[in-house]
Design an enzyme around this catalytic site. Structure first.
Site, mmCIF file in Angstrom:
data_model
loop_
_atom_site.group_PDB
_atom_site.id
_atom_site.type_symbol
_atom_site.label_atom_id
_atom_site.label_comp_id
_atom_site.label_asym_id
_atom_site.label_seq_id
_atom_site.Cartn_x
_atom_site.Cartn_y
_atom_site.Cartn_z
ATOM 1 N N HIS A 131 0.782 -1.079 0.033
ATOM 2 C CA HIS A 131 -0.085 -0.017 -0.043
ATOM 3 C C HIS A 131 0.800 1.440 -0.079
ATOM 4 O O HIS A 131 0.558 2.129 0.997
ATOM 5 C CB HIS A 131 -0.990 -0.008 1.049
ATOM 6 N N HIS A 205 -9.774 2.191 -0.066
ATOM 7 C CA HIS A 205 -9.873 1.001 1.151
ATOM 8 C C HIS A 205 -10.722 1.250 2.059
ATOM 9 O O HIS A 205 -10.555 0.787 3.169
ATOM 10 C CB HIS A 205 -8.344 1.087 1.743
ATOM 11 N N GLU A 338 -11.638 -3.211 -3.109
ATOM 12 C CA GLU A 338 -10.511 -2.292 -3.686
ATOM 13 C C GLU A 338 -10.364 -2.415 -5.110
ATOM 14 O O GLU A 338 -9.509 -3.432 -5.437
ATOM 15 C CB GLU A 338 -9.287 -2.464 -2.714
HETATM 16 C C1 GLA Z 1 -5.662 -5.179 1.798
HETATM 17 C C2 GLA Z 1 -4.816 -6.376 1.967
HETATM 18 C C3 GLA Z 1 -4.861 -7.024 3.073
HETATM 19 C C4 GLA Z 1 -4.769 -6.275 4.524
HETATM 20 C C5 GLA Z 1 -5.465 -4.987 4.261
HETATM 21 C C6 GLA Z 1 -5.137 -3.947 5.143
HETATM 22 O O1 GLA Z 1 -6.641 -5.428 1.617
HETATM 23 O O2 GLA Z 1 -4.790 -7.228 0.778
HETATM 24 O O3 GLA Z 1 -4.132 -8.229 3.282
HETATM 25 O O4 GLA Z 1 -3.262 -5.731 4.317
HETATM 26 O O5 GLA Z 1 -5.103 -4.545 3.165
HETATM 27 O O6 GLA Z 1 -5.113 -4.432 6.473
#
Ligand code: GLA
Length: 373
Positions: A131, A205, A338
């Site tokens: 991220h 997100h 997402e």
């Molecule tokens: C995304 C990732 C997850 C987790 C979330 C945040 O969805 O794929 O594995 O890291 O973000 O917690």
């Protein structure tokens, strides 16, 4: 004469005239101070209201802090996880409502090469980069401007990420516009330009629970995902490169089923969905890619996107340690959709390219529309 007069009267509530001086739009955009970051930057919270839908977005992280929509009885309520104050976000959280970038999801071992040059990023998720890095787009201050118009109240957030920031090449200028259009439709438009080749993968997100934050799990919500295929991963959630059919797996949501129906069959620790689905159609016409229905509140969520994939995540890592609006957030207390390019695209030549070059304009549009039944 009389005819046209009554027609006008009929048209007024539809087209709407309230809200913005000089424009024929419905709804309002207001802003308020939302505190300061630890290094002293003032943060503003924007409230976008159109009919019975209200969305709040702040300049820290271009984070959606709240979405309120009616349930089947017409009662307006919160449908996202988050905090009432800036402090909650500053203390650290798993990307609630966040704008994620420069590259959403994972890059294997934080390494990639581009135009023959090797790049190394911080590893912030086991052996991988996640991220956007240690200080991704979810932790920076964005500049906001009112871009409301006939389609509804809207705020555009701009952030200039410098060449080398978090290890990425090129100065990248990103604009994210949040608009609350008619019919309870939150539209998010992303645009970016760069002065050197760079990987890019922007997403939002938001954690949704259509019955409200901390109302129980989302395992009874029914989900449809227009995805015949997904990208299998290794144990650290890095794609193997294979694009596999969902048929015969717990990932088959082509016909609606409850999120909980097959969740325990997923071999992961903790168990749960955290997968990139390959969406069937990629088009600028924004086809419906996901549909979620919560029989309890009667609320429905429809996701449309231009993106080739969506990470469907069921809050597997929520363990009660984060306390937000409504209380302590527990496992499966929310889901995320997402919309994105596939994880680790930069290291997989067979995935749709997620490289932006100078002279090109990166664009992505995703909308989250609410209804009831
Ligand atoms: C995304 C990732 C997850 C987790 C979330 C945040 O969805 O794929 O594995 O890291 O973000 O917690």
């Amino acid at each position: 004469m009389l005819m046209s007069f009554s027609l006008m009267a009929l048209l007024v509530p539809v087209i709407g005239f309230a809200g913005f001086a000089g424009s024929a739009a419905e709804g309002t955009l207001t802003k308020q101070p939302f505190g300061n970051t630890t290094d002293g930057h003032a943060v503003e919270l924007y409230t976008l209201k159109n009919g019975t839908m209200t969305v709040k977005v702040m300049t820290y992280g271009a984070i959606i802090t709240s979405i309120e929509v009616p349930d089947k009885a017409g009662k307006i309520g919160e449908v996202t996880l988050g905090f009432d104050t800036l402090e909650g976000y500053l203390k650290g959280h798993p990307y609630f409502g966040s704008t994620v970038g420069r590259v959403g999801n994972r890059i294997a071992k934080g390494k990639f090469s581009l135009n023959g040059k090797e790049y190394t990023l911080a590893t912030n998720n086991g052996p991988n980069a996640l991220h956007g890095g240690l200080k991704g787009f979810d932790k920076v201050i964005w500049k906001a401007e009112d871009v409301s118009g006939p389609d509804g109240p809207a705020v555009r957030m701009t952030y200039v990420s410098k060449d080398g920031e978090e290890g990425y090449p090129g100065t990248l200028t990103t604009k994210v516009t949040f608009r609350v259009a008619a019919h309870h439709d939150l539209q998010i438009d992303y645009e970016a330009t760069t002065d050197a080749d760079t990987p890019i993968n922007l997403t939002n997100h938001t954690y949704f629970n259509l019955s409200g934050p901390n109302s129980g799990t989302i395992l009874h919500h029914e989900l449809m995902l227009a995805a015949d295929r997904y990208t299998p991963t290794d144990a650290t959630l890095i794609p193997t490169g294979e694009i596999a059919p969902v048929e015969g797996t717990p990932l088959d949501f082509r016909k609606p089923k409850t999120i909980g129906a097959h969740i325990q069959q997923i071999k992961a620790d903790p168990a749960g969905y955290d997968h990139n689905f390959v969406l069937n159609a990629q088009s600028e016409r924004l086809p419906i890619m996901a549909h979620v229905y919560d029989p309890q509140s009667g609320r429905e969520l429809i996701m449309r996107t231009t993106e080739p994939g969506v990470q469907f995540y069921t809050g597997n890592f929520l363990d009660g340690s984060v306390v937000g609006k409504g209380g302590a957030y527990k496992q499966y207390g929310a889901f995320c959709l997402e919309a994105q390019h596939f994880p680790d695209s930069i290291n997989h030549a067979n995935f749709p390219s997620a490289v932006l070059k100078p002279g090109q304009v990166y664009k992505q549009t995703t909308s989250y529309q609410f209804a009831t039944r």
